[in-house]
Design an enzyme around this catalytic site. Structure first.
Site, PDB file in Angstrom:
ATOM      1  N   SER A 294       1.012  -1.240  -0.094  1.00 11.47           N
ATOM      2  CA  SER A 294       0.169  -0.087  -0.093  1.00 11.47           C
ATOM      3  C   SER A 294       0.926   1.201   0.098  1.00 11.47           C
ATOM      4  CB  SER A 294      -0.883   0.079   1.142  1.00 11.47           C
ATOM      5  OG  SER A 294      -2.095   0.891   1.032  1.00 11.47           O
TER       6      SER A 294
ATOM      7  N   ASP B  84      -9.498  -3.295  -6.067  1.00 13.32           N
ATOM      8  CA  ASP B  84      -8.760  -2.313  -5.253  1.00 13.32           C
ATOM      9  C   ASP B  84      -8.684  -0.965  -5.856  1.00 13.32           C
ATOM     10  OD1 ASP B  84      -6.376  -0.995  -4.126  1.00 13.32           O
ATOM     11  OD2 ASP B  84      -5.580  -3.015  -3.583  1.00 13.32           O
TER      12      ASP B  84
ATOM     13  N   HIS C 267      -8.460  -4.200  -1.561  1.00 16.44           N
ATOM     14  CA  HIS C 267      -7.294  -3.817  -0.965  1.00 16.44           C
ATOM     15  C   HIS C 267      -6.850  -4.791   0.181  1.00 16.44           C
ATOM     16  CE1 HIS C 267      -3.957  -0.758  -0.806  1.00 16.44           C
ATOM     17  NE2 HIS C 267      -4.319  -0.704   0.543  1.00 16.44           N
TER      18      HIS C 267
END
Length: 331
Positions: A174, A271, A301
């Site tokens: 991320s 995502d 995600h």
């Protein structure tokens, strides 16, 4: 006004239901039916307090961890790092710099103990987790420079750490993936260190994603558009702008990707970062950079963190580990 609010709520619920129907069958659960709250300063503060009180989990047998304070960037505080070593570490071992996620505003290296220790144990490598400063208290370039300080420290102390400075991988998820990608670019341009590989889990690469009005059903689970706006605004120190961002702040904005380390990029189709990650992988490949791109249909995600026992998550993680073995030349 009431009718407009009701219509807006209906549109949101309908959109979420459509996204839920597109989820990979193994990732449908009561957990993701609940709409995860977007990040706000209050939510971030609560998460930080919980992380500060969390107890360190037990490490795998034989893995040791040492907390160190190393010199920070010029004029900045020292940086905390955690050094993980597996049992029977070979001389001149490969190494990983592990950069945690959290939207640039939360998360910690300490909370990533299990992941860092697992890398050390499974791959037989030295792992360094970096406790970089968080936005908005420290906006760009502070967090990135903290990561650079950790990387150059690994090279300077390579002999004492028992690692080969030519076999260091940058790993991040991320926002940590965004920092890892930016760090690869920064290291390339400064010419002091040459990372061998970059492993990017659903990296946060492009602040311009916050400017999109329609996300085509992506970002309904875990990391939502409102959270993305908070993360990027905090990191940049101002709202994202369509035409400008500082060099290295948003890795996807870099025009010339030639000469960067080989990469693995993995992301799910639901995502929020799917489009920016797919585009970055394609641009790396077009620039002659070896890049394996793994796309998981119907995955949200950080899905492998929330559904680790699913076959699709195990396959995703196995692909990443296999890429690390190849990138670091681990037999």
């Amino acid at each position: 006004m009431g009718a407009a609010l009701a219509l807006g709520a209906w549109v949101l619920s309908t959109r979420r239901a459509a996204s839920y129907a597109r989820l990979h069958p193994e990732l449908r659960s009561p957990f993701v039916r609940f709409r995860s709250p977007p990040f706000t300063p209050g939510v971030v503060a609560v998460m930080g307090a919980l992380q500060a009180r969390a107890k360190a989990p037990a490490l795998p047998d034989g893995v040791t961890v040492e907390e160190r304070r190393i010199p920070g960037p010029p004029g900045a505080p020292d940086v905390t790092v955690f050094v993980y070593r597996p049992p029977n570490l070979p001389a001149g071992a490969a190494a990983i710099l592990n950069i945690h996620g959290g939207g640039y505003v939360t998360g910690s290296a300490a909370a990533s103990h299990p992941q860092s220790a697992a890398y050390a144990r499974e791959l037989g490598v030295v792992v360094v987790g970096v406790e970089y400063r968080l936005a908005p208290g420290t906006p760009f370039p502070g967090p990135l420079e903290d990561c650079y300080a950790a990387l150059t420290w690994m090279v300077r102390e390579a002999e004492a750490l028992g690692l080969n400075p030519a076999r260091i991988a940058l790993v991040g998820d991320s926002a940590g993936g965004g920092l890892a990608a930016a760090l690869a670019q920064l290291a390339h341009d400064r010419g002091e260190v040459t990372p061998a590989f970059q492993l990017l889990y659903y990296p946060m690469l492009d602040d311009r994603t916050t400017l999109n009005a329609d996300h085509a059903g992506r970002g309904e689970f875990i990391w939502r558009p409102a959270s993305n706006v908070l993360g990027w605004t905090s990191y940049l120190g101002r709202p994202p702008h369509p035409d400008r961002a500082p060099a290295y702040a948003a890795p996807a904005r870099r025009a010339d990707l030639t000469g960067l380390p080989p990469a693995w990029i993995g992301v799910g189709t639901l995502d929020l970062f799917h489009e920016e990650d797919r585009d970055y992988a394609r641009r790396l490949q077009a620039a002659g950079v070896p890049c394996e791109y793994v796309e998981v249909p119907g995955a949200y995600h950080a899905f492998e963190r929330f559904a680790p026992d699913s076959a699709v998550a195990r396959e995703f993680t196995a692909s990443a580990i296999s890429a690390l073995r190849g990138g670091l030349r681990i037999s």
